[in-house]
Design a protein around this motif. Sequence first.
Motif, PDB file in Angstrom:
ATOM      1  N   ARG A 110     -39.601 -31.946 -55.200  1.00  0.00           N
ATOM      2  CA  ARG A 110     -40.107 -31.999 -53.828  1.00  0.00           C
ATOM      3  C   ARG A 110     -39.437 -30.943 -52.936  1.00  0.00           C
ATOM      4  NH1 ARG A 110     -40.971 -31.645 -49.285  1.00  0.00           N
ATOM      5  NH2 ARG A 110     -41.408 -33.203 -47.683  1.00  0.00           N
ATOM      6  N   PHE A 111     -38.118 -30.743 -53.127  1.00  0.00           N
ATOM      7  CA  PHE A 111     -37.395 -29.794 -52.265  1.00  0.00           C
ATOM      8  C   PHE A 111     -36.913 -28.598 -53.083  1.00  0.00           C
ATOM      9  CE2 PHE A 111     -36.564 -33.891 -49.941  1.00  0.00           C
ATOM     10  CZ  PHE A 111     -37.363 -33.616 -48.850  1.00  0.00           C
ATOM     11  N   ASP A 112     -35.658 -28.635 -53.473  1.00  0.00           N
ATOM     12  CA  ASP A 112     -35.087 -27.507 -54.216  1.00  0.00           C
ATOM     13  C   ASP A 112     -33.888 -27.983 -55.040  1.00  0.00           C
ATOM     14  OD1 ASP A 112     -33.137 -27.944 -52.286  1.00  0.00           O
ATOM     15  OD2 ASP A 112     -33.819 -26.321 -51.006  1.00  0.00           O
ATOM     16  N   ARG A 113     -33.267 -27.035 -55.726  1.00  0.00           N
ATOM     17  CA  ARG A 113     -32.178 -27.383 -56.636  1.00  0.00           C
ATOM     18  C   ARG A 113     -30.962 -27.936 -55.897  1.00  0.00           C
ATOM     19  NH1 ARG A 113     -29.254 -23.696 -61.267  1.00  0.00           N
ATOM     20  NH2 ARG A 113     -27.930 -23.037 -59.551  1.00  0.00           N
ATOM     21  N   LYS A 114     -30.646 -27.350 -54.740  1.00  0.00           N
ATOM     22  CA  LYS A 114     -29.419 -27.795 -54.049  1.00  0.00           C
ATOM     23  C   LYS A 114     -29.540 -29.232 -53.539  1.00  0.00           C
ATOM     24  CE  LYS A 114     -30.301 -25.656 -49.460  1.00  0.00           C
ATOM     25  NZ  LYS A 114     -31.621 -25.067 -49.764  1.00  0.00           N
ATOM     26  N   THR A 115     -30.775 -29.611 -53.098  1.00  0.00           N
ATOM     27  CA  THR A 115     -30.965 -30.990 -52.623  1.00  0.00           C
ATOM     28  C   THR A 115     -30.882 -31.966 -53.800  1.00  0.00           C
ATOM     29  OG1 THR A 115     -32.447 -30.052 -50.987  1.00  0.00           O
ATOM     30  CG2 THR A 115     -32.423 -32.436 -51.157  1.00  0.00           C
ATOM     31  N   GLY A 496     -32.043 -41.244 -46.260  1.00  0.00           N
ATOM     32  CA  GLY A 496     -32.740 -40.384 -45.305  1.00  0.00           C
ATOM     33  C   GLY A 496     -33.442 -39.226 -46.011  1.00  0.00           C
ATOM     34  N   VAL A 497     -32.789 -38.634 -47.007  1.00  0.00           N
ATOM     35  CA  VAL A 497     -33.380 -37.528 -47.769  1.00  0.00           C
ATOM     36  C   VAL A 497     -34.666 -37.999 -48.464  1.00  0.00           C
ATOM     37  CG1 VAL A 497     -33.029 -35.956 -49.723  1.00  0.00           C
ATOM     38  CG2 VAL A 497     -31.148 -36.402 -48.134  1.00  0.00           C
ATOM     39  N   PHE A 498     -34.624 -39.189 -49.046  1.00  0.00           N
ATOM     40  CA  PHE A 498     -35.812 -39.713 -49.745  1.00  0.00           C
ATOM     41  C   PHE A 498     -36.921 -40.082 -48.754  1.00  0.00           C
ATOM     42  CE2 PHE A 498     -33.001 -39.942 -53.324  1.00  0.00           C
ATOM     43  CZ  PHE A 498     -33.835 -39.821 -54.432  1.00  0.00           C
ATOM     44  N   VAL A 499     -36.546 -40.623 -47.604  1.00  0.00           N
ATOM     45  CA  VAL A 499     -37.569 -40.968 -46.598  1.00  0.00           C
ATOM     46  C   VAL A 499     -38.298 -39.698 -46.153  1.00  0.00           C
ATOM     47  CG1 VAL A 499     -37.894 -41.806 -44.227  1.00  0.00           C
ATOM     48  CG2 VAL A 499     -36.459 -43.086 -45.811  1.00  0.00           C
ATOM     49  N   VAL A 500     -37.530 -38.619 -45.932  1.00  0.00           N
ATOM     50  CA  VAL A 500     -38.147 -37.340 -45.563  1.00  0.00           C
ATOM     51  C   VAL A 500     -39.056 -36.860 -46.702  1.00  0.00           C
ATOM     52  CG1 VAL A 500     -37.676 -34.905 -45.086  1.00  0.00           C
ATOM     53  CG2 VAL A 500     -36.284 -36.671 -43.996  1.00  0.00           C
ATOM     54  N   ALA A 501     -38.566 -36.984 -47.923  1.00  0.00           N
ATOM     55  CA  ALA A 501     -39.340 -36.514 -49.084  1.00  0.00           C
ATOM     56  C   ALA A 501     -40.684 -37.231 -49.187  1.00  0.00           C
ATOM     57  CB  ALA A 501     -38.532 -36.743 -50.362  1.00  0.00           C
ATOM     58  N   HIS A 506     -44.009 -31.864 -44.247  1.00  0.00           N
ATOM     59  CA  HIS A 506     -43.799 -30.496 -43.750  1.00  0.00           C
ATOM     60  C   HIS A 506     -42.330 -30.081 -43.800  1.00  0.00           C
ATOM     61  CE1 HIS A 506     -42.681 -32.832 -40.209  1.00  0.00           C
ATOM     62  NE2 HIS A 506     -42.110 -31.749 -39.712  1.00  0.00           N
ATOM     63  N   VAL A 507     -41.419 -31.043 -44.005  1.00  0.00           N
ATOM     64  CA  VAL A 507     -39.984 -30.704 -44.011  1.00  0.00           C
ATOM     65  C   VAL A 507     -39.598 -30.156 -45.382  1.00  0.00           C
ATOM     66  CG1 VAL A 507     -37.640 -31.587 -43.706  1.00  0.00           C
ATOM     67  CG2 VAL A 507     -39.492 -32.451 -42.271  1.00  0.00           C
ATOM     68  N   LYS A 508     -38.871 -29.028 -45.377  1.00  0.00           N
ATOM     69  CA  LYS A 508     -38.518 -28.363 -46.638  1.00  0.00           C
ATOM     70  C   LYS A 508     -37.032 -28.585 -46.989  1.00  0.00           C
ATOM     71  CE  LYS A 508     -42.618 -26.434 -47.044  1.00  0.00           C
ATOM     72  NZ  LYS A 508     -43.445 -27.553 -46.622  1.00  0.00           N
ATOM     73  N   GLY A 509     -36.647 -28.046 -48.132  1.00  0.00           N
ATOM     74  CA  GLY A 509     -35.338 -28.324 -48.724  1.00  0.00           C
ATOM     75  C   GLY A 509     -34.138 -27.971 -47.862  1.00  0.00           C
ATOM     76  N   THR A 510     -34.139 -26.758 -47.276  1.00  0.00           N
ATOM     77  CA  THR A 510     -32.957 -26.335 -46.516  1.00  0.00           C
ATOM     78  C   THR A 510     -32.720 -27.256 -45.318  1.00  0.00           C
ATOM     79  OG1 THR A 510     -33.328 -24.068 -47.215  1.00  0.00           O
ATOM     80  CG2 THR A 510     -31.920 -24.377 -45.287  1.00  0.00           C
ATOM     81  N   ALA A 511     -33.818 -27.611 -44.615  1.00  0.00           N
ATOM     82  CA  ALA A 511     -33.687 -28.479 -43.432  1.00  0.00           C
ATOM     83  C   ALA A 511     -33.127 -29.842 -43.829  1.00  0.00           C
ATOM     84  CB  ALA A 511     -35.044 -28.634 -42.758  1.00  0.00           C
ATOM     85  N   VAL A 512     -33.659 -30.427 -44.904  1.00  0.00           N
ATOM     86  CA  VAL A 512     -33.223 -31.780 -45.272  1.00  0.00           C
ATOM     87  C   VAL A 512     -31.798 -31.764 -45.845  1.00  0.00           C
ATOM     88  CG1 VAL A 512     -34.034 -31.978 -47.681  1.00  0.00           C
ATOM     89  CG2 VAL A 512     -34.110 -33.960 -46.192  1.00  0.00           C
ATOM     90  N   PHE A 513     -31.454 -30.685 -46.516  1.00  0.00           N
ATOM     91  CA  PHE A 513     -30.106 -30.586 -47.083  1.00  0.00           C
ATOM     92  C   PHE A 513     -29.058 -30.615 -45.962  1.00  0.00           C
ATOM     93  CE2 PHE A 513     -26.380 -28.130 -48.344  1.00  0.00           C
ATOM     94  CZ  PHE A 513     -26.059 -28.703 -49.562  1.00  0.00           C
ATOM     95  N   TRP A 514     -29.245 -29.753 -44.961  1.00  0.00           N
ATOM     96  CA  TRP A 514     -28.262 -29.701 -43.865  1.00  0.00           C
ATOM     97  C   TRP A 514     -28.336 -30.942 -42.974  1.00  0.00           C
ATOM     98  CZ3 TRP A 514     -24.306 -27.036 -44.797  1.00  0.00           C
ATOM     99  CH2 TRP A 514     -24.403 -25.888 -45.573  1.00  0.00           C
ATOM    100  N   ALA A 515     -29.536 -31.540 -42.881  1.00  0.00           N
ATOM    101  CA  ALA A 515     -29.669 -32.793 -42.116  1.00  0.00           C
ATOM    102  C   ALA A 515     -28.864 -33.899 -42.798  1.00  0.00           C
ATOM    103  CB  ALA A 515     -31.136 -33.193 -42.030  1.00  0.00           C
ATOM    104  N   PHE A 554     -32.593 -35.210 -37.713  1.00  0.00           N
ATOM    105  CA  PHE A 554     -32.021 -33.873 -37.895  1.00  0.00           C
ATOM    106  C   PHE A 554     -32.938 -33.002 -38.764  1.00  0.00           C
ATOM    107  CE2 PHE A 554     -27.228 -34.930 -37.146  1.00  0.00           C
ATOM    108  CZ  PHE A 554     -27.472 -34.948 -35.785  1.00  0.00           C
ATOM    109  N   ALA A 555     -33.506 -33.594 -39.796  1.00  0.00           N
ATOM    110  CA  ALA A 555     -34.372 -32.824 -40.706  1.00  0.00           C
ATOM    111  C   ALA A 555     -35.594 -32.295 -39.956  1.00  0.00           C
ATOM    112  CB  ALA A 555     -34.796 -33.706 -41.880  1.00  0.00           C
TER     113      ALA A 555
END
Lengths: 570, 49
Positions: A110-115, A496-501, A506-515, A554-555
């Motif tokens: 859904r997002f990226d490797r770092k998340t 929170g990360v899963f709820v965003v996912a 529209h929320v992408k990996g970098t935003a959710v990671f730092w959020a 935050f995300a």
Amino acid sequence: MNLLDWLVLLSAVVGVAAYGTWRTRHTDNLNTYLKGNSTTKWGTIGLSVMATQASTITYLSLPGQATENGIAFIQNYFGLPLALIVVCAVFLPIYRKLGVYTAYEYLGQRFDRKTRLLGAGIFVFQRGLQAGITIYAPAIILSTVLGWRLDLTIVCTGLLAIVYTVTGGSAAVNLTQKWQMGVIFGGMLTAFVILLTKLPPDALPIAGALGKLQAVDYNPDLKVRYTVWSGVLGGFFLSLSYFGTDQSQVQRYIGGARLREGRLGLMFNALLKIPMQFFIVILGALLFVFYQFQPQAPVVYNQTQWQRQLSGPEAASFRALEEKYATLHTAQQEKIRVWATAQNATDPAVTAEARRDMLEAQNAANAVRKEARTALQAADPTTQKTKDSDFVFIHFILTQLPHGIIGLLLAVMFASALSSKAGELNALGTTSTIDLWRTFRPLAAHDEARNVRAAKAFTAFWGLFAIAFALFVSFAENLIEALNIVASIFYPALLGVFVVAFFLKHVKGTAVFWAAVAAQTVVIAIFLLGKVDPTREIGYLWLNPIGCFTCVIFAVLLQAALPLKTARAG
Amino acid sequence: MKTPSNPPPPTDDAPGIPGFRTWRGVYLFVLAVFIVGVIALTLFTRTYA
């Protein structure tokens, strides 16, 4: 314990483990090893979910907590059925549709490797440490009362779980958990029935009058730890993060023949969990009544350590405390009888006065019990690692139950330790293989046999790590409490990360990671603020909705700001 | 003339529980049981506590 107890204990605990190992010894298919048998039905999934969640603490400490503080803890589970409905309707269909092995694999898609690594890292960190506590907590209590060596109890329990979990993976865990739950249900029901036969007819009114039966509290004060509001809202977010994002639970229900089996397994828990927990806390409240009518109720329940002091250099002061308590206990029994008789009187003033006298007698007896516990802790610092209430149920088991049943109840304690431990090891091995090992060795992903070998090696590693950590914990003070806090402050941001996912496409990996990093910081800050200034401390269940909402907000804000920054840079 | 049609084969998502045709029905039932449970515990508290 006699020979019959040993036979029952070993056949129930070692027998189930050996059966699980033998039945799943040829598991070499990665899908079966990580997700369980593809023909698994909802009943097995439901029992497996229940067995993973309920560790020995549930069966050993919860009755003690109800004996001490009443049954209000039941409210902690109020959010659970609601959370399971959301997991069934949203989380499970997506996990099944994508065919993922772990919840964090979904984050990668859904997002990226770092998340994905963030999610897997949080899980492995806190669950890896918790796995040590899962063995240590029952071992310290059981080794104390049974006179076994603590280190041997930890090593034997840990090795037994490692053997069948490494051999058969999820297939073995599901199979053994089903039988272990049979042992647990059978043992707990037997103990409950025997307890009922030993109680006075007005046991429930007595427990209620002594303040043990307040199941629900509608007090809106955030500082009150267990209320309907914290249970429904905080418990909802806690259960959602545990069942929806913790791999030890996700792994239990993503397998199975069809989506239907996983859903029914979860709904089975949604319906049964609150009644099951109510049964356990009521058992504790009734144990309290039982001990009120015992002619020689113990001043502390950790009798092994107490008896040691009675033959030590400070024996006189300990004996004096015991005699003081015996006098007050007899007086309290009398006050309870007076109150029970006054219940039938028509004058409410008489009843109220009798109740007041009874509560005063209880407070006086409790004060001596507190004094005795403090004296015991001062004389023997090892007793500070356990709560005296943890010994209430095991004291009842060892002193009131017939031989054979004692073995069955001890089997309950070890079966619950093994079942939750196996679920944890299985999940840790899977996450380490799929989300960490494979990420850094992508070429190995297509070699099924190598993946199974890696999963077995990681499962064994985490099992040995848990044993080593449990042995280390026995030298560290208050570490268990610290780890429980770590678990409760790390879950909310992950949820929170899963709820965003799931809900904010529209929320992408970098935003959710730092959020998630920011939300984690906020949760830790709130927690530390409460520690520095206790007037600002809030019930820990509230950290769950706060952390989750903070991550989501935050995300969204970061996602709105990031394109602007990118545009300006362009 | 209309030929009697066979019922559609059960989908993967059908609950397959007598009395429940959709998962929404199952969720509402679980929710109703939860609400009844909380009411029962409230009455229990009022009776004994």
